[in-house]
Scaffold this motif. Structure first.
Motif, short mmCIF file in Angstrom:
data_model
loop_
_atom_site.label_atom_id
_atom_site.label_comp_id
_atom_site.label_asym_id
_atom_site.label_seq_id
_atom_site.Cartn_x
_atom_site.Cartn_y
_atom_site.Cartn_z
N ALA A 29 10.24 8.56 -26.99
CA ALA A 29 10.29 8.45 -25.52
C ALA A 29 11.87 8.58 -25.34
O ALA A 29 12.31 9.00 -23.93
CB ALA A 29 9.94 7.27 -24.99
N LYS A 53 13.38 11.94 -25.05
CA LYS A 53 12.89 12.86 -23.71
C LYS A 53 13.70 12.38 -22.82
O LYS A 53 13.88 13.22 -21.88
CB LYS A 53 11.29 12.59 -23.66
N THR A 92 8.63 4.94 -29.45
CA THR A 92 9.93 4.73 -28.71
C THR A 92 11.03 5.52 -28.86
O THR A 92 11.90 5.84 -28.12
CB THR A 92 10.19 3.23 -28.81
#
Length: 71
Positions: free
Chosen positions: A66, A69, A63
């Protein structure tokens, strides 16, 4: 907040689980819920936060990657 309060069946459908699972979790305090009379009610925003915390705890490295990103 219109549509923010959910029934047990709506939460089960939302999380793609059986209503009995949600009922058991509510009874045992494993998912945030309020019992109004004989009926359980859930706030969607709190269910979302509860779910996110469980995902974050179990898959912290994924997580975090992510989120980085997504920035």
């Amino acid at each position: 907040m219109d549509g923010d309060i959910m029934t047990l069946e709506e939460v089960a459908n939302y999380l793609k689980l059986k209503p009995q699972t949600i009922y058991t979790w509510a009874q045992n305090g494993k998912i945030p819920a309020a019992k109004l009379g004989k009926e359980w009610r859930f706030r969607r925003s709190i269910v979302d936060e509860w779910f996110n915390q469980h995902i974050d705890e179990k898959f912290k490295s994924i997580t975090e990657a992510a989120r980085k990103k997504g920035k």
